[in-house]
Design a protein around this motif. Structure first.
Motif, mmCIF file in Angstrom:
data_model
loop_
_atom_site.group_PDB
_atom_site.id
_atom_site.type_symbol
_atom_site.label_atom_id
_atom_site.label_comp_id
_atom_site.label_asym_id
_atom_site.label_seq_id
_atom_site.Cartn_x
_atom_site.Cartn_y
_atom_site.Cartn_z
ATOM 1 N N GLU A 117 0.681 -1.368 -0.117
ATOM 2 C CA GLU A 117 -0.113 -0.061 -0.062
ATOM 3 C C GLU A 117 0.793 1.443 0.043
ATOM 4 N N SER A 118 0.232 2.483 -0.279
ATOM 5 C CA SER A 118 0.783 3.652 -0.237
ATOM 6 C C SER A 118 1.513 3.757 1.338
ATOM 7 N N GLY A 119 2.736 4.212 1.500
ATOM 8 C CA GLY A 119 3.129 4.513 2.768
ATOM 9 C C GLY A 119 3.800 3.221 3.394
ATOM 10 N N SER A 120 3.836 1.968 2.503
ATOM 11 C CA SER A 120 4.429 1.035 3.158
ATOM 12 C C SER A 120 6.091 0.799 2.935
ATOM 13 N N GLY A 121 6.573 1.846 2.395
ATOM 14 C CA GLY A 121 8.098 1.774 2.075
ATOM 15 C C GLY A 121 8.857 1.325 1.201
ATOM 16 N N LYS A 122 7.826 1.052 -0.044
ATOM 17 C CA LYS A 122 8.351 0.750 -1.339
ATOM 18 C C LYS A 122 9.327 1.619 -1.955
ATOM 19 N N THR A 123 8.901 3.222 -2.167
ATOM 20 C CA THR A 123 9.709 4.167 -2.732
ATOM 21 C C THR A 123 11.006 4.384 -1.771
ATOM 22 N N THR A 124 10.755 4.269 -0.510
ATOM 23 C CA THR A 124 12.028 4.458 0.057
ATOM 24 C C THR A 124 12.900 3.385 -0.106
ATOM 25 N N VAL A 125 12.629 2.167 -0.104
ATOM 26 C CA VAL A 125 13.563 1.199 -0.676
ATOM 27 C C VAL A 125 14.192 1.434 -1.845
ATOM 28 N N ALA A 126 13.550 1.808 -2.820
ATOM 29 C CA ALA A 126 14.039 2.065 -3.897
ATOM 30 C C ALA A 126 15.171 3.177 -3.990
ATOM 31 N N ARG A 127 14.801 4.268 -3.010
ATOM 32 C CA ARG A 127 15.792 5.266 -2.881
ATOM 33 C C ARG A 127 17.109 4.920 -1.978
ATOM 34 N N LEU A 128 16.880 3.926 -1.146
ATOM 35 C CA LEU A 128 17.953 3.116 -0.481
ATOM 36 C C LEU A 128 19.018 2.486 -1.427
ATOM 37 N N VAL A 129 18.131 1.635 -2.296
ATOM 38 C CA VAL A 129 18.868 0.831 -3.027
ATOM 39 C C VAL A 129 19.660 1.763 -4.097
ATOM 40 N N LEU A 130 19.165 3.027 -4.626
ATOM 41 C CA LEU A 130 19.807 3.721 -5.321
ATOM 42 C C LEU A 130 20.869 4.766 -4.882
ATOM 43 N N ALA A 131 20.970 4.468 -3.442
ATOM 44 C CA ALA A 131 22.009 5.494 -2.750
ATOM 45 C C ALA A 131 21.541 6.908 -2.728
#
Length: 539
Positions: A327-341
């Motif tokens: 869901e929105s707010g589950s952390g998906k995009t934050t994971v993407a940004r962490l992976v991309l540093a």
């Protein structure tokens, strides 16, 4: 339907911009308690039609019609003063792009409350109670907190919920919903569809503009199919979707990715995927190209600290697609940004080809960055608007090893674009063209991994199908690995070899795509699968 029975009566509506006619002799009616959907590709005239019904076609437009009436009120003679009264109180509008539809300087409680202040006799306390009830009805978590937040403090899904709450605040007899669920995850989408169904049941007429045929099949009573500004086919929703007469309609239905097997072309005539890959899953012994180990990230919030990502670990093998859903707010995009540093992890690390990536200093990481690319949802915002496509791709290609660089024309050809596009700026391209340029830019540096963050959610169904087929083909040709993030479970299932499901910052289930969808083990996953809209066609 007799004209006397119609809430909205439109006859021979035409809209012209200069010499360009974008809507031609359009006629339809919407009854009280009825939902009529308009579907079609981008540029077919859907949104222009919706805006014309609100007097918002634009100053340079010429709008004509034999009849344009709402509950007997002739809208053709409405003045701008009349429209200010009609909008909101008589016709509610929900737009797709909530970020630019909400005032970024005002709290959403004020945004919604203004309609009540201007058009209702409610006291300040009663208006506030009404706003809180509206936010709760559209699934806004913690309405008491949300009422004081500005749009920039909310996710795309939360902004869309606020916009829907604003549109229905005054219970208008007609609601125009232009792609109202595009930015929403499946559980909130299901809630919004239930809400719209309830609104319809109370007697409100709904004109729904959507490229999501699953959503259309769930709520619409009748469908108009538009192409080139004209209606090419119309009828009862179930009958039309089950037995379309026009080839154009059949193509729209065929492009829906739901229940289409992995490595199956969605667009007839698409270059086939090599048989070796089309008939088997990626090799389980293939090397791991990307690994996340115990990633954690905390952000400040008005109530203290918010744990956005909590102990997230996964691997991605060469030639594999890992779908990340939640869901929105589950952390998906934050994971993407962490992976991309792009943001620094508080805990854990990211390994690229076995080597430390996230822990490197940026100066040391820069030469390695080309090996992991990204494709974003909002391609326009990810480009420098001053640069031409040629400059964008040339700059990206310069990051590749000198012996392995592609020319701009080669990159455009790889994504199915004409060399003539090179001289254009992104603003002058269609959404589908811009997303293809995004893919070309991601390919230019010769990456091994591409992070795809909602890469097709803003595209209509046929353009979406073309982009998904393109990503499939490029993966087969170049051995690419995708971390594919989407709230659209139909897209995720079609594109993914394995799936990781996120909830509240943690991965709660992972496995091969078929197992996760057909036999979900976690209750949250089961709810996601159950809530996902499907193309409901009576047999």
């Amino acid at each position: 339907m007799n004209a006397e029975d119609a809430l909205l009566d439109v006859d021979k509506l035409s809209v012209r911009f200069g010499t360009s006619q974008v809507v031609r002799d359009l006629s339809f009616q919407v009854a009280r308690g009825e939902c009529v959907a308009i579907v079609g590709e981008s540029g077919s005239g859907k949104s222009v039609t919706a805006r014309s019904l609100l007097g918002l076609a634009g100053r340079r437009s010429t709008v004509t019609s034999s009849t344009l009436s709402l509950a007997g009120l002739d809208l053709r003679s409405a003045t701008e003063r009349d429209w200010r009264t009609i909008r909101g109180s008589r016709i509610g509008l929900v737009l797709q792009d909530a970020l630019v539809s909400l005032d970024p300087l005002r709290p959403i409680g004020r945004e919604i409350g203004d309609a009540l202040r201007l058009h209702s006799p409610l006291s300040a306390d009663d208006a506030r109670a009404r706003v809180l009830a509206l936010l709760a009805s559209v699934g806004m978590p913690n309405p008491e907190r949300a009422i004081g937040q500005r749009s920039g403090e909310l996710s795309g899904g939360l902004r869309q919920r606020a916009l829907i709450a604003s549109a229905i605040a005054l219970d208008p007899p007609l609601l125009i919903a232009d792609e109202p669920t595009t930015a929403l995850d499946v559980t909130i989408q299901a809630r919004i569809l239930d809400l719209l169904t309830d609104v319809k049941r109370r007697g409100t007429g709904i004109l729904l503009i959507s490229h999501d045929l699953a959503v259309v099949s769930a709520i619409a009573d009748r469908v108009l199919v538009m192409k080139g500004g004209r209606v090419v086919e119309s009828g009862n929703t179930q009958e039309l979707l089950a037995d379309p007469r026009e080839e154009y309609t059949r193509r729209l239905i065929a492009a829906v990715p739901t229940d289409k097997p992995r490595h199956t072309a969605l667009v007839p005539g698409t270059m086939p995927v090599p048989a070796t890959q089309a008939t088997s899953a990626p090799d389980a012994s293939a090397p791991v190209v990307l690994e996340a180990r115990g990633l954690g990230k905390t952000f400040p919030s008005p109530t203290g600290r918010f744990r956005a990502v909590d102990d997230v670990s996964f691997i991605l093998r060469r030639g594999e697609t890992l779908g990340l859903v939640g869901e929105s707010g589950s952390g998906k995009t934050t994971v993407a940004r962490l992976v991309l540093a792009l943001v620094t992890a508080d805990d854990g690390d990211v390994l690229l080809d076995g080597g430390r990536f996230s822990e490197l200093r940026e100066r040391d990481r820069r030469p390695v960055r080309r090996r992991i690319g990204a494709i974003y949802q909002d391609s326009l915002s990810s480009f420098d608007p001053r640069l031409s496509v040629r400059r964008i791709l040339a700059d990206a290609s310069a990051l590749a090893p000198e012996s392995d660089r592609s020319s701009v024309s080669e990159l455009l050809d790889a994504v199915g674009l004409s060399p003539a596009v090179a001289g254009s700026r992104p603003l002058h391209l269609s959404g589908g063209q811009r997303q293809r340029v995004s893919i070309a830019r991601a390919l230019a540096a010769r990456p091994e991994v591409i992070v795809c963050d909602e890469p097709v959610s803003a595209l209509d169904v046929t353009i979406q199908a073309q982009v998904l087929d393109l990503l499939d083909r490029l993966q087969a040709e170049h051995g690419l690995s995708y971390l594919f993030i989407s709230h659209d479970l139909g897209v995720i299932r079609h594109m993914s070899d394995r799936i990781a499901v996120m909830k509240d910052g943690r991965i709660v289930e992972t496995g091969d795509a078929a197992s996760v969808f057909d036999d979900p083990q976690h209750p949250y996953t089961a709810r996601l699968v159950a809530d996902a809209p499907r193309l409901a066609i009576a047999q």
